[in-house]
Write an enzyme that holds these catalytic residues in place. Structure first.
Site, PDB file in Angstrom:
ATOM      1  N   SER A 131       0.871  -1.179   0.000  1.00  0.00           N
ATOM      2  CA  SER A 131       0.000   0.000   0.000  1.00  0.00           C
ATOM      3  C   SER A 131       0.904   1.223   0.000  1.00  0.00           C
ATOM      4  O   SER A 131       2.070   1.141   0.409  1.00  0.00           O
ATOM      5  CB  SER A 131      -0.838  -0.002   1.284  1.00  0.00           C
ATOM      6  OG  SER A 131      -1.474   1.239   1.477  1.00  0.00           O
ATOM      7  N   TYR A 144      -1.723   0.265  10.749  1.00  0.00           N
ATOM      8  CA  TYR A 144      -1.758  -0.203   9.350  1.00  0.00           C
ATOM      9  C   TYR A 144      -0.468   0.205   8.644  1.00  0.00           C
ATOM     10  O   TYR A 144       0.148  -0.598   7.930  1.00  0.00           O
ATOM     11  CB  TYR A 144      -2.992   0.369   8.652  1.00  0.00           C
ATOM     12  CG  TYR A 144      -3.170  -0.079   7.222  1.00  0.00           C
ATOM     13  CD1 TYR A 144      -3.322  -1.425   6.915  1.00  0.00           C
ATOM     14  CD2 TYR A 144      -3.204   0.848   6.184  1.00  0.00           C
ATOM     15  CE1 TYR A 144      -3.491  -1.840   5.591  1.00  0.00           C
ATOM     16  CE2 TYR A 144      -3.384   0.444   4.861  1.00  0.00           C
ATOM     17  CZ  TYR A 144      -3.521  -0.902   4.569  1.00  0.00           C
ATOM     18  OH  TYR A 144      -3.686  -1.309   3.277  1.00  0.00           O
TER      19      TYR A 144
HETATM   20  C1  8X3 Z   1      -5.006   1.594   1.354  1.00  0.00           C
HETATM   21  C2  8X3 Z   1      -4.526   2.974   1.160  1.00  0.00           C
HETATM   22  O1  8X3 Z   1      -4.604   5.355   2.087  1.00  0.00           O
HETATM   23  O2  8X3 Z   1      -6.152   3.785   3.070  1.00  0.00           O
HETATM   24  O3  8X3 Z   1      -4.001   0.670   1.468  1.00  0.00           O
HETATM   25  O4  8X3 Z   1      -3.820   3.644   3.563  1.00  0.00           O
HETATM   26  S1  8X3 Z   1      -4.785   3.951   2.552  1.00  0.00           S
END
Ligand code: 8X3
Length: 245
Positions: A131, A144
């Site tokens: 990502s 994340y």
């Molecule tokens: C998804 C992109 O911007 O939500 O992996 O992190 S974001």
């Protein structure tokens, strides 16, 4: 001889779109995910897809999948996702653990288990779906971003460690992609909060846009390694710079 591709997270979103496109390219596709009924539906609809129940957080489950394979030419590590958007100070430990276990350790389990077959194929491709969150950090994205940074780092390390072997290591790093479930999962089923992520954005990427890039990357000639492909919608110049109307 038809090549075999294993796609994790294949029950929805980018994983499902990738399974469909790889099957259309003539691959035997092993579509793997936890939700078997969705995979069965996909396999009924698309020729060349074999559904396999898989939980990437379980070594036993990963080993069972690998034991059922005769060959593997392409591995797409797509399973993962985001949980929560709390600041680090109040983030839930279980969310961070879960994100690390799926995105990072899930990819590690699959990679370790399938590397012998990928190398044995004579032209393997190991693809990590990371990502833009693996390249930059943003408020609320702590867990994340940390997990995706770890996955990006693992990908770079693998490419160094595997040089000289007949296996390519590819990273696809998407920005804003509107899928059925990504934002909904992040916001624990709150559809209004999930919709706000894409509000006014003329055209976020679709799962199929990313699948297109994945399939292009894994079907280059054997000597061509797409190290990293960053793919965003035109309306997103950077993580925080999004055009909304
Ligand atoms: C998804 C992109 O911007 O939500 O992996 O992190 S974001």
């Amino acid at each position: 001889m038809r090549k075999t591709a294993v796609v994790t997270g294949a029950s929805s979103g980018i994983g499902e779109a990738t399974a469909r496109r790889l099957a259309a390219e003539g691959f035997n596709v092993v579509a793997a995910a936890r939700r078997r009924e969705r995979l069965d539906k996909l396999a009924d609809e698309v020729q060349g897809i074999r559904p396999v129940t898989l939980d990437v957080t379980s070594q036993e489950s990963v080993d069972a999948l690998v034991a059922s394979l005769e060959r593997c030419d392409v591995l797409v590590n797509d399973a993962g996702g985001a949980l929560g958007l709390e600041p680090v100070a109040s983030a839930l430990l279980e969310d961070w653990q879960r994100m690390y276990d799926t995105n990072v350790l899930g990819s590690l389990r699959m990679t370790q288990a399938l590397l012998p077959l990928l190398i044995g194929s004579g032209d393997g491709v190991l693809l990590m779906l990371t990502s833009t969150a693996g390249l930059t950090s943003y408020e609320g994205g702590g867990g994340y971003c940390a997990a995706k940074h770890a996955q990006t780092s693992m990908t770079e390390t693998l490419r160094l460690e595997l040089v000289g072997q007949p296996v390519r290591v590819v990273e696809i790093a998407p920005g804003m992609v509107r899928t059925e479930e990504f934002a909904l999962t992040r916001f624990r089923g709150d559809a209004t909060a999930a919709a706000r992520v894409y509000e006014g954005v003329p055209d976020p990427l679709s799962a199929d846009d990313v699948a297109d890039a994945i399939v292009w990357s894994v079907t280059r000639p054997a000597h061509v390694n797409i190290d990293r492909l960053v793919i965003r919608p035109r309306a997103q110049a950077a993580q925080h710079k999004v055009h909304r109307v």
